[in-house]
Each structure stands twice: as structure tokens, then as C-alpha cells.
Design a protein around this motif. Structure first.
Motif: not given
Length: 397
Positions: A249-254
Motif C-alpha cells: 500500500g505504501e509503495l502504491l501510494a508513493s
């Protein structure tokens, strides 16, 4: 609705629970209990000497030990044991009632002459009866994991009060339901079907079923005077799956994931393969976490997983545009061709908020699994994470 046991003597290393225990012991030994026992056993030293005093101290110590043992393992009344057993059975029965109302065959006439209207009326009547049995049993139960989800189910019912009223179902002050059969029979069956739709994961029937599934899996505090916490979940993997989902989730939000690269023609474009790999991993870990959470007894895990499902349901239409669909059980599927043909700037915009939000909730799932924390901490009586100080259902439980 809290469980019957305190945190004394948990299977963790020395911590606040044990500190609390020793504080309780000191209070019992030096405080009112000590004075009470001195009074009970006559107090002071007798003229017979220290042997009598020693006997008194021994007897006093035995009583203290008994009191402490009762605090560690509170006795559950026969009535409470029956309520716990009843709640478990009633939840299963209510799930069957909801399944009937979500089944399309319920809303069609059959060859044996049974009309859809009669079948729906019978199914709704059964639902109301089973619903009331669950609520009544939950009021007397000590199974905190189950009652938290029952309360959340009741909240969903309250949110759909107007729609339910249209079909003859009203909510009593104690949270139980009351059915006006005449008004129900006058209602178009399509309205009932829409309310309990299995195709809409945000429908009333779907949200109730979701809570019942979690309630059925949750153990809470058992009738055997034992607190079930996340230490009982060691064979499950919602923690590890949630930790992986958090990273996805953090990667896709980065912003870094969506940095453009130079292609063979010299143009700058998105690295679609890299973005798809992240999305595919997200979907896989999302599903793994849901599957593992079904067998979890930690209400902190269950509440946050439910919160994740609600966020996904709210974004289901947007996800579908990119080839990510959500089935009736809340599981995700991703179509590679559709995703790779999507506008990556729109994908980035969606996951900027949705991805980070899922990551936050997944982090809490991982936290409750790995720390063996008290599942009730930070949660309302409805089982929901108390982000905005949601009202408690004190009148219900």
C-alpha cells in the motif's frame, strides 16, 4: 461488553499485566483485604504465642491466594455459559437466514406453487427471529470478540433503519427488531432483494453477513474461564500478510513508483510492468490477509480487517476501472491486460489516498497480531476503530 478476564498472568514477558498483578497483591495484602481478614481471624497476637499467630497468618495467606486465584480465573455462571453457547449457535442460524435473503432463488416463484412474495415474507420473518436471538444472547455473553461484531451488526441495522421500516421492520429501544407482517407483504420483493443484495458488498445484507462471519470466527473470552488473545492465533498469518500489504500500500501510494522512465524511442513513460507487479502483490497479500483473519480470535484484527473491507468497497468502482474487481466475499482479482492499458496517472491518484489508507489499517492488523495487545483497546463497543470517537452502544450491552 468487555471480557470477563483481566490481563493478569498473560503468557508474555514481564509487563504491565504482571505489574498490575503485583500491585493488586500488595493492595490485597496491606489494604482493606488484610484488615478484613485480621478482623475475621481475631487480629493481633494471642497470648498463646507465635504459633497461633503463625496459624492465623497461614490461614490469611491461604485466603489471599484463593482471592487472587479467583481474580485470575473468574467463575462464569451457568447462565453466562448458556448464553455463550447460545450466541455461537444463534450466529450460525442468523448467517443461514441472511444467506436465504441473499439468494436469488428466494425472489422467484417456484413450480410447487410457492410465490416469491410468500418465500420472502417467510425468510424475513425468520431473519427477524434469528436476529433477535443473537442480540438477546449477546447481552448476556462474555465472548467479547463475538459481541463486538454483533454490536457492529446492530450499528449497520440502525444505519438502514429507514429502509427496513419501509418493509415493516422497526428497531426497538433495546436493539431487537419488530416485524409488521402486513406491511411486509405489501412491499415489493425487489426492495427486499436490493436491501440484502449479494452483488453489492455495501448492501445491508452484505455488511451484516460480513460481521456475522467475523463474529463466528471470533472466540473472545471463553466459558472455560480463559481469555483468548492473539497468542491463540500463532498458527494464523494475518500479521505477516498484513505487514506485506502495508508495504504494498505504501509503495502504491508513493511517487517513486510512478516516476517515468525513458523508453526505446527516447520518450518518458511509466514503468507499467513495475506498477502492475506492485498492484498484483497488493491484491495477493490483501486476499491472504482476509483468508487468515477469518480464523483469528483477536477483535483488534477483525475490526481493522473489516475497516479495510469498507474502504475497498467505497473504492470498488474506481478499482474496477483498472481491472481490479471485488467479489461477493470481499476478495480481489486483477486483470493484467485491463490494468496495463489503464491511465497510470489515474491509478496513481487513486492509490495516493486508498493505498496509504489501506497501509495504515494493515499496520494496525499487524500490530494487534504481533504485540498480543488487548483487542478492546482503542475500539468502540461496536468493534470499530475509534477514529472519531464513535458513540458506544451502552444501551445495548
Amino acid at each position: 461488553m468487555s471480557g470477563i478476564n483481566s490481563s493478569l498472568f498473560q503468557n508474555s514477558s514481564f509487563g504491565s499485566g504482571n505489574q498490575s498483578f503485583f500491585a493488586d497483591y500488595a493492595s490485597l495484602k496491606n489494604g482493606s483485604y488484610a484488615r478484613l481478614m485480621k478482623s475475621y481471624y481475631g487480629g493481633g497476637y494471642s497470648s498463646a504465642g507465635s504459633s497461633v499467630s503463625g496459624q492465623r497468618e497461614s490461614r490469611s495467606s491461604n485466603v489471599l491466594d484463593k482471592i487472587l486465584e479467583e481474580r485470575r480465573n473468574p467463575k462464569v455462571s451457568e447462565e453466562t455459559q448458556k448464553a455463550n453457547e447460545s450466541l455461537t449457535n444463534d450466529i450460525a442460524n442468523l448467517k443461514n437466514s441472511v444467506s436465504t435473503l441473499r439468494n436469488e432463488k428466494t425472489y422467484t416463484d417456484t413450480e410447487n406453487g410457492a410465490s416469491a412474495k410468500d418465500k420472502v415474507a417467510s425468510a424475513v420473518k425468520d431473519y427477524v427471529n434469528q436476529y433477535n436471538d443473537v442480540v438477546s444472547a449477546a447481552k448476556k455473553s462474555t465472548l467479547s470478540g463475538k459481541t463486538a461484531n454483533v454490536a457492529a451488526m446492530m450499528r449497520s441495522t440502525a444505519e438502514n433503519a429507514d429502509k427496513l421500516k419501509e418493509m415493516g421492520i422497526t428497531i426497538n429501544s433495546n436493539g431487537t427488531l419488530q416485524l409488521n407482517e402486513g406491511k411486509l407483504k405489501a412491499t415489493d420483493v425487489s426492495k427486499v432483494q436490493e436491501l440484502f443484495s449479494s452483488k453489492d458488498i455495501m448492501s445491508y445484507g452484505s455488511t451484516v453477513m460480513s460481521r456475522l462471519q467475523f463474529a463466528g470466527a471470533a472466540a473472545g473470552a471463553t466459558s472455560a474461564n480463559k481469555t483468548t488473545d492473539s497468542s491463540d492465533d500463532k498458527t494464523n498469518t494475518p500479521g505477516s500478510a498484513a505487514a506485506a500489504l502495508k508495504k504494498d500500500g505504501e509503495l502504491l501510494a508513493s511517487d517513486q513508483l510512478f516516476d517515468k522512465i525513458r523508453d526505446k524511442s527516447g520518450k518518458y513513460t511509466y514503468d507499467v510492468d513495475k506498477i502492475f507487479a506492485a498492484a498484483k502483490s497488493f491484491v495477493g497479500n490483501y486476499n491472504d490477509m482476509l483468508s487468515a483473519a477469518k480464523s483469528s480470535s483477536n477483535s483488534g484484527v477483525l475490526s481493522n480487517v473489516s475497516h479495510i473491507q469498507e474502504k475497498t468497497a467505497l473504492n470498488s468502482a474506481a478499482l474496477k476501472q483498472f481491472g481490479i474487481s471485488v467479489d461477493m466475499n470481499g476478495k480481489m482479482q486483477i486483470d493484467e491486460d485491463t490494468f496495463k492499458k489503464s491511465d497510470m496517472s489515474k491509478v496513481q491518484k487513486l492509490f495516493k489516498d486508498y493505498g496509504s489508507s489501506i497501509a495504515s489499517s494493515a499496520s494496525l492488523v499487524d500490530y494487534y497480531m504481533t504485540t498480543q495487545a488487548n483487542a478492546a483497546s482503542g475500539y468502540t463497543a461496536t468493534g470499530a476503530y475509534n477514529v472519531q470517537g464513535s458513540a458506544r452502544y451502552a444501551d445495548y450491552f
